[in-house]
Write a protein that holds these residues in place. Structure first.
Motif, PDB file in Angstrom:
ATOM      1  N   VAL A 155     -38.418 -11.712  12.760  1.00 38.35           N
ATOM      2  CA  VAL A 155     -37.758 -10.421  12.955  1.00 38.35           C
ATOM      3  C   VAL A 155     -38.048  -9.487  11.788  1.00 38.35           C
ATOM      4  CG1 VAL A 155     -35.521  -9.270  13.178  1.00 38.35           C
ATOM      5  CG2 VAL A 155     -35.950 -11.408  14.384  1.00 38.35           C
ATOM      6  N   VAL A 156     -38.071 -10.033  10.574  1.00 37.34           N
ATOM      7  CA  VAL A 156     -38.387  -9.221   9.393  1.00 37.34           C
ATOM      8  C   VAL A 156     -39.789  -8.632   9.511  1.00 37.34           C
ATOM      9  CG1 VAL A 156     -38.819  -9.306   6.906  1.00 37.34           C
ATOM     10  CG2 VAL A 156     -36.799 -10.428   7.851  1.00 37.34           C
ATOM     11  N   PHE A 213     -27.641   9.043  13.339  1.00 37.26           N
ATOM     12  CA  PHE A 213     -27.502   7.687  13.880  1.00 37.26           C
ATOM     13  C   PHE A 213     -28.781   6.874  13.692  1.00 37.26           C
ATOM     14  CE2 PHE A 213     -23.983   9.634  16.340  1.00 37.26           C
ATOM     15  CZ  PHE A 213     -22.988   8.748  15.959  1.00 37.26           C
ATOM     16  N   PHE A 214     -29.936   7.525  13.778  1.00 37.11           N
ATOM     17  CA  PHE A 214     -31.191   6.820  13.531  1.00 37.11           C
ATOM     18  C   PHE A 214     -31.254   6.288  12.105  1.00 37.11           C
ATOM     19  CE2 PHE A 214     -35.455   7.413  11.615  1.00 37.11           C
ATOM     20  CZ  PHE A 214     -36.072   6.292  12.152  1.00 37.11           C
ATOM     21  N   LEU A 215     -30.913   7.133  11.133  1.00 40.28           N
ATOM     22  CA  LEU A 215     -30.924   6.699   9.740  1.00 40.28           C
ATOM     23  C   LEU A 215     -29.866   5.633   9.483  1.00 40.28           C
ATOM     24  CD1 LEU A 215     -31.377  10.106   7.865  1.00 40.28           C
ATOM     25  CD2 LEU A 215     -33.088   8.319   8.199  1.00 40.28           C
ATOM     26  N   SER A 216     -28.672   5.840  10.032  1.00 37.92           N
ATOM     27  CA  SER A 216     -27.579   4.901   9.795  1.00 37.92           C
ATOM     28  C   SER A 216     -27.896   3.520  10.350  1.00 37.92           C
ATOM     29  CB  SER A 216     -26.289   5.447  10.428  1.00 37.92           C
ATOM     30  OG  SER A 216     -25.217   4.550  10.220  1.00 37.92           O
ATOM     31  N   PHE A 217     -28.271   3.437  11.627  1.00 39.44           N
ATOM     32  CA  PHE A 217     -28.542   2.141  12.239  1.00 39.44           C
ATOM     33  C   PHE A 217     -29.863   1.541  11.750  1.00 39.44           C
ATOM     34  CE2 PHE A 217     -25.641   3.791  15.646  1.00 39.44           C
ATOM     35  CZ  PHE A 217     -24.670   2.807  15.496  1.00 39.44           C
ATOM     36  N   GLY A 218     -30.855   2.400  11.476  1.00 42.81           N
ATOM     37  CA  GLY A 218     -32.122   1.889  10.953  1.00 42.81           C
ATOM     38  C   GLY A 218     -31.956   1.269   9.576  1.00 42.81           C
ATOM     39  N   ASP A 219     -31.228   1.957   8.701  1.00 40.47           N
ATOM     40  CA  ASP A 219     -30.948   1.399   7.378  1.00 40.47           C
ATOM     41  C   ASP A 219     -30.100   0.145   7.479  1.00 40.47           C
ATOM     42  OD1 ASP A 219     -32.344   3.489   6.274  1.00 40.47           O
ATOM     43  OD2 ASP A 219     -30.573   4.676   5.776  1.00 40.47           O
ATOM     44  N   ALA A 243     -32.862   8.876  -3.126  1.00 41.46           N
ATOM     45  CA  ALA A 243     -31.920   8.059  -2.344  1.00 41.46           C
ATOM     46  C   ALA A 243     -32.624   7.219  -1.288  1.00 41.46           C
ATOM     47  CB  ALA A 243     -30.881   8.966  -1.677  1.00 41.46           C
ATOM     48  N   GLY A 244     -33.573   7.829  -0.583  1.00 39.44           N
ATOM     49  CA  GLY A 244     -34.246   7.112   0.494  1.00 39.44           C
ATOM     50  C   GLY A 244     -35.140   5.990   0.010  1.00 39.44           C
ATOM     51  N   GLY A 245     -35.789   6.203  -1.135  1.00 42.99           N
ATOM     52  CA  GLY A 245     -36.667   5.163  -1.668  1.00 42.99           C
ATOM     53  C   GLY A 245     -35.950   3.848  -1.928  1.00 42.99           C
ATOM     54  N   PRO A 246     -34.870   3.867  -2.728  1.00 46.26           N
ATOM     55  CA  PRO A 246     -34.132   2.612  -2.964  1.00 46.26           C
ATOM     56  C   PRO A 246     -33.527   2.011  -1.712  1.00 46.26           C
ATOM     57  CG  PRO A 246     -33.576   4.243  -4.633  1.00 46.26           C
ATOM     58  CD  PRO A 246     -34.386   4.956  -3.595  1.00 46.26           C
ATOM     59  N   VAL A 247     -33.062   2.849  -0.774  1.00 41.59           N
ATOM     60  CA  VAL A 247     -32.454   2.320   0.446  1.00 41.59           C
ATOM     61  C   VAL A 247     -33.460   1.491   1.249  1.00 41.59           C
ATOM     62  CG1 VAL A 247     -31.569   3.019   2.720  1.00 41.59           C
ATOM     63  CG2 VAL A 247     -30.626   4.029   0.649  1.00 41.59           C
ATOM     64  N   MET A 248     -34.732   1.872   1.195  1.00 41.57           N
ATOM     65  CA  MET A 248     -35.752   1.115   1.919  1.00 41.57           C
ATOM     66  C   MET A 248     -36.324  -0.023   1.083  1.00 41.57           C
ATOM     67  SD  MET A 248     -35.968   2.052   4.991  1.00 41.57           S
ATOM     68  CE  MET A 248     -37.427   1.076   5.330  1.00 41.57           C
ATOM     69  N   THR A 249     -36.576   0.221  -0.197  1.00 45.25           N
ATOM     70  CA  THR A 249     -37.280  -0.775  -1.006  1.00 45.25           C
ATOM     71  C   THR A 249     -36.368  -1.907  -1.486  1.00 45.25           C
ATOM     72  OG1 THR A 249     -36.930   0.588  -2.999  1.00 45.25           O
ATOM     73  CG2 THR A 249     -39.002   0.885  -1.792  1.00 45.25           C
ATOM     74  N   VAL A 250     -35.109  -1.613  -1.824  1.00 50.91           N
ATOM     75  CA  VAL A 250     -34.213  -2.647  -2.348  1.00 50.91           C
ATOM     76  C   VAL A 250     -33.973  -3.759  -1.326  1.00 50.91           C
ATOM     77  CG1 VAL A 250     -31.872  -3.121  -3.151  1.00 50.91           C
ATOM     78  CG2 VAL A 250     -33.121  -1.168  -4.079  1.00 50.91           C
ATOM     79  N   PRO A 251     -33.606  -3.451  -0.058  1.00 46.83           N
ATOM     80  CA  PRO A 251     -33.460  -4.549   0.908  1.00 46.83           C
ATOM     81  C   PRO A 251     -34.748  -5.321   1.131  1.00 46.83           C
ATOM     82  CG  PRO A 251     -32.428  -2.555   1.735  1.00 46.83           C
ATOM     83  CD  PRO A 251     -33.205  -2.162   0.530  1.00 46.83           C
ATOM     84  N   LEU A 258     -43.062  -2.468  12.493  1.00 48.64           N
ATOM     85  CA  LEU A 258     -42.786  -1.310  13.340  1.00 48.64           C
ATOM     86  C   LEU A 258     -42.568  -0.057  12.510  1.00 48.64           C
ATOM     87  CD1 LEU A 258     -42.279  -0.254  16.197  1.00 48.64           C
ATOM     88  CD2 LEU A 258     -39.877  -0.888  15.935  1.00 48.64           C
ATOM     89  N   ILE A 259     -41.895  -0.194  11.379  1.00 52.56           N
ATOM     90  CA  ILE A 259     -41.694   0.959  10.499  1.00 52.56           C
ATOM     91  C   ILE A 259     -43.037   1.510  10.025  1.00 52.56           C
ATOM     92  CG2 ILE A 259     -40.869   1.656   8.210  1.00 52.56           C
ATOM     93  CD1 ILE A 259     -38.468  -0.091   8.604  1.00 52.56           C
ATOM     94  N   MET A 260     -43.941   0.621   9.644  1.00 52.74           N
ATOM     95  CA  MET A 260     -45.267   1.060   9.188  1.00 52.74           C
ATOM     96  C   MET A 260     -46.032   1.746  10.315  1.00 52.74           C
ATOM     97  SD  MET A 260     -45.408   0.431   6.036  1.00 52.74           S
ATOM     98  CE  MET A 260     -47.145   0.840   5.847  1.00 52.74           C
TER      99      MET A 260
END
Length: 270
Positions: A248-249, A103-109, A202-210, A255-257
């Motif tokens: 917000v962005v 749920f953390f990964l799903s909602f965080g992404d 998988a994780g790299g593009p999910v974070m960097t693309v958005p 916060l992620i950093m």
């Protein structure tokens, strides 16, 4: 646990806040207040948007979805942390840890993708105002949100299933206050090469693309605003329409950093 999940532990010890045992009650009150403020604020936003017909626009549709994702993200982390602080037992079951990770990964992404979609919405509103109504149709808005949900849930499911295949040490001490990928991989007794590869692939593009989509959208937005005549208040109105979203962005990625730096510092000092 049984042989199906190939683990030697039935629970993990979350060490993120246990290093200050004398401050547990203070932390409990602080995080409880923050959680309640977050919940009340997001619930009120969600209810206001769905109940007010004038707010049934693309921007507020995305905002309502973002509020729902924020509720899920906060609840997936803070509720268990509050329970541990109140009971003074900083443990989480194996199944609970994997559930929290999912749920953390799903909602965080989802937060990250929705911020990118909202940036695109502001880009269309400022750069192409005459075509905005037809371009951001209800069908497109629903499609964008649906794609975000599918991508984020598949990404979360991938890492959760890969984590479930690992075996863990008898003393499962996690150097964090919730179950995240990196701290869990540190306490695994089996090979984590595939997990680490999927984090990169998988994780790299999910974070960097958005993030890149949001950044590019705002580059075009700022360029369009600077081309507007300074008189007439056009620039001020344009900045006001995206100022809250930009705030917000900045808070989200800041916060992620902070969380990543905290994990890195804890791993180095342990």
């Amino acid at each position: 646990m049984g042989h199906g999940n190939q683990t030697s532990v039935s629970e993990f010890l979350l060490q993120g806040l246990s290093q200050w045992p004398e401050h547990q009650q203070l932390f409990f009150g602080l995080f409880l207040c923050m959680y309640l403020v977050t919940m009340v604020g997001n619930v009120l936003i969600f209810l206001a948007i769905i109940s007010e017909a004038r707010l049934h626009t693309p921007m507020y549709f995305f905002l309502a979805t973002l509020s729902f994702a924020d509720i899920g993200l906060s609840s997936s982390i803070v509720l268990k942390m509050l329970h541990n602080l109140y009971t003074q037992h900083h443990t989480i079951s194996y199944a609970g840890c994997l559930t929290q990770l999912y749920f953390f990964l799903s909602f965080g992404d989802m937060d990250s993708f929705l911020l990118a979609v909202m940036a695109y919405d502001r880009y269309m509103a400022i750069c192409y105002p005459l075509h905005y109504t037809t371009a951001m149709s209800p069908q497109l808005c629903i499609l964008l949100v649906s794609m975000c949900w599918v991508i984020t849930n598949l990404h979360a499911l991938l890492h959760t299933l890969l984590m479930a295949k690992l075996s863990f040490c008898v003393v499962g001490k996690i150097s964090h206050f919730f179950c995240d990928i990196s701290p869990l991989l540190k306490v695994s007794c089996s090979s984590t090469h595939l997990n680490e590869l999927m984090v990169f692939v998988a994780g790299g593009p999910v974070m960097t693309v958005p993030f890149l989509c949001t950044l590019i959208s705002y580059i075009y937005i700022v360029s369009a605003i600077l081309r507007m005549p300074s008189s007439g208040g056009g620039r001020r109105k344009a900045f006001s329409t995206c100022g809250s979203h930009l705030s917000v962005v900045c808070m989200f990625y800041g916060l992620i950093m902070m969380i990543k730096n905290a994990i890195f510092y804890r791993e180095v000092t342990d």
